[in-house]
Design a protein around this motif. Sequence first.
Motif, short mmCIF file in Angstrom:
data_model
loop_
_atom_site.label_atom_id
_atom_site.label_comp_id
_atom_site.label_asym_id
_atom_site.label_seq_id
_atom_site.Cartn_x
_atom_site.Cartn_y
_atom_site.Cartn_z
N PHE A 46 5.60 1.70 -7.01
CA PHE A 46 6.37 2.82 -6.56
C PHE A 46 5.44 3.42 -5.32
O PHE A 46 4.27 3.88 -5.63
N ASP A 47 5.97 3.42 -4.02
CA ASP A 47 5.10 3.80 -2.92
C ASP A 47 5.69 5.22 -2.68
O ASP A 47 6.73 5.61 -2.39
N VAL A 48 4.68 6.35 -2.94
CA VAL A 48 4.97 7.70 -2.82
C VAL A 48 5.12 8.26 -1.16
O VAL A 48 5.63 9.24 -1.01
N GLN A 49 4.48 7.33 -0.47
CA GLN A 49 4.94 7.67 1.09
C GLN A 49 6.20 7.22 1.55
O GLN A 49 6.60 7.50 2.47
N GLU A 50 6.61 6.16 0.87
CA GLU A 50 7.74 5.39 1.30
C GLU A 50 8.43 4.91 0.37
O GLU A 50 8.68 3.72 -0.24
N PRO A 51 9.07 5.96 -0.49
CA PRO A 51 9.75 5.61 -1.86
C PRO A 51 10.94 4.82 -1.72
O PRO A 51 11.90 4.98 -0.80
#
Length: 308
Positions: free
Chosen positions: A67-72
């Motif tokens: 899970f990418d917190v910058q590009e969820p």
Amino acid sequence: MAKRILNMTPQEMTGLTKDELISAIAGNEGRMLASETIGITVPLLTDVTNAEFAASMGADLILLNMFDVQEPKIMALPKVEKAETVREVKRLTGRLVGINLEPVDDAAASENAQTMWAMSAGRYATVENAVLAQRMGVDMIVLTGNPGNGVSNEAITSSLRAISNEIGDKIVLAAGKMHAAGVIGEGGEHIITREDIRQFAEAGADVILMPAPGTVPGITTEYIRSLVSYAHSLGKLTITAIGTSQEGADTDTVKRIAIECKMTGTDIHHIGDSGYVGMALPENIMAYSIAIRGIRHTYHRMAQSLAR
């Protein structure tokens, strides 16, 4: 003191403070189930997120992997603002939500560049990403490593210390590995040792993660039981994790692992995301839940309305 997780409604579970969550897990006496899911793969049910599917089978905590917190990105999730992604998962599932962040060795990560495990900026275990996660409503950050990403226990400790200094009073922090994660020399019993646990604890971990017995060569029930007891002596909770695709084994194997984990004294049981890639086989999530807490509590979790 907060209620134990077993007796919480969805609305209660999704609004806990850090201290309330730790108390609720401890009071649950080894009957909490975390199901890891991947949001960037096509969901098993196509238009239903894997998070919702896992929750419907009895999971208490949804652990978002990759899970990418910058590009969820979570496929099949209704369109929301980036900052609201985690809260939307919590709204749809009525469950606690955690994420994995990885203190990755860049050289090792480059080997995964053309695979689904390829790293992206918002998955690194940086203070910036951890702060973003906390603001998004994440309940638990797990510092660990995906296959081949070169995550060492030393790197976990370093990232953990920095993140704890910044937001350790606001969010539950877990640390450890469920397999060697591509590091030569950290396989078998070297995946996690008493010394690693001591260092994680001193660096700010609230929860220590370790492999479930029978999931990694050389990892026995007796060995993990000794580590769980040591972590508890330091005032820390534990997670035993299936991170070796055995979440896709037959249900009898999964139930055996569940009972072995129960015998270690662990606080949280984890089942991985690669039955088929994206989540455990759904029947194994339910089988694991029934093994550690019986039909009554499993069906209660599955049946309870999200409006409660």
